[in-house]
Write a protein that holds these residues in place. Structure first.
Motif, short mmCIF file in Angstrom:
data_model
loop_
_atom_site.label_atom_id
_atom_site.label_comp_id
_atom_site.label_asym_id
_atom_site.label_seq_id
_atom_site.Cartn_x
_atom_site.Cartn_y
_atom_site.Cartn_z
N ALA A 191 1.19 -1.30 -0.34
CA ALA A 191 0.19 -0.05 0.03
C ALA A 191 1.09 1.16 -0.15
O ALA A 191 1.71 1.26 0.22
CB ALA A 191 -1.31 -0.18 1.46
N GLU A 192 0.73 2.76 -0.78
CA GLU A 192 1.23 3.87 -0.39
C GLU A 192 0.14 4.61 -0.90
O GLU A 192 -1.51 4.90 -1.35
CB GLU A 192 2.47 3.82 -1.48
N THR A 193 0.58 5.69 -0.07
CA THR A 193 -0.22 7.47 -0.01
C THR A 193 1.08 8.23 -0.71
O THR A 193 1.52 7.46 -1.15
CB THR A 193 -0.41 7.96 1.41
N GLU A 194 0.74 9.71 -0.35
CA GLU A 194 1.94 10.25 -0.67
C GLU A 194 2.71 10.33 -0.03
O GLU A 194 3.97 10.92 -0.36
CB GLU A 194 0.48 11.92 -1.60
N ASN A 195 2.33 10.10 0.97
CA ASN A 195 3.34 10.14 2.27
C ASN A 195 3.52 8.95 2.53
O ASN A 195 4.76 8.95 3.37
CB ASN A 195 2.54 11.10 3.42
N PHE A 196 3.80 7.85 2.88
CA PHE A 196 3.90 7.10 3.60
C PHE A 196 3.63 5.21 2.40
O PHE A 196 2.76 5.62 1.27
CB PHE A 196 3.15 6.91 4.85
N ALA A 197 4.34 4.36 2.79
CA ALA A 197 4.38 3.58 2.20
C ALA A 197 4.94 1.79 2.65
O ALA A 197 5.28 1.91 3.74
CB ALA A 197 5.28 3.02 0.51
#
Length: 61
Positions: free
Chosen positions: A13-19
Motif C-alpha cells: 500500500a502507499e499514499t502520498e507520504n507513506f508506503a
C-alpha cells in the motif's frame, strides 16, 4: 545477492507520504513501512503484531 539477481518487491500500500512494501525471506516476508525518513523493517510475525497494534489504536481514536 549477485548483480544478476533482482530483489523481488511487492508494494502492499502507499499514499502520498507513506508506503508499505514487502520482500521475500526464508520464513515468509520482511515488511518495510516507510514513514518519511524512517523505515521500519518487520518480519512476518512482527508485522502481524504491528497490524494488531494499529487496529487497537484505530479503535480508540
Amino acid at each position: 545477492m549477485s548483480n544478476d539477481e533482482k530483489m523481488e518487491v511487492d508494494m502492499v500500500a502507499e499514499t502520498e507520504n507513506f508506503a508499505v512494501w514487502r520482500s521475500p525471506n526464508d520464513d515468509g516476508f520482511f515488511y518495510h513501512v516507510e514513514l518519511g525518513s524512517i523505515t521500519l523493517h518487520l518480519a512476518s510475525d512482527e508485522w502481524e503484531e504491528f497490524l494488531e497494534l494499529m487496529s487497537d489504536a484505530n479503535d480508540k481514536s
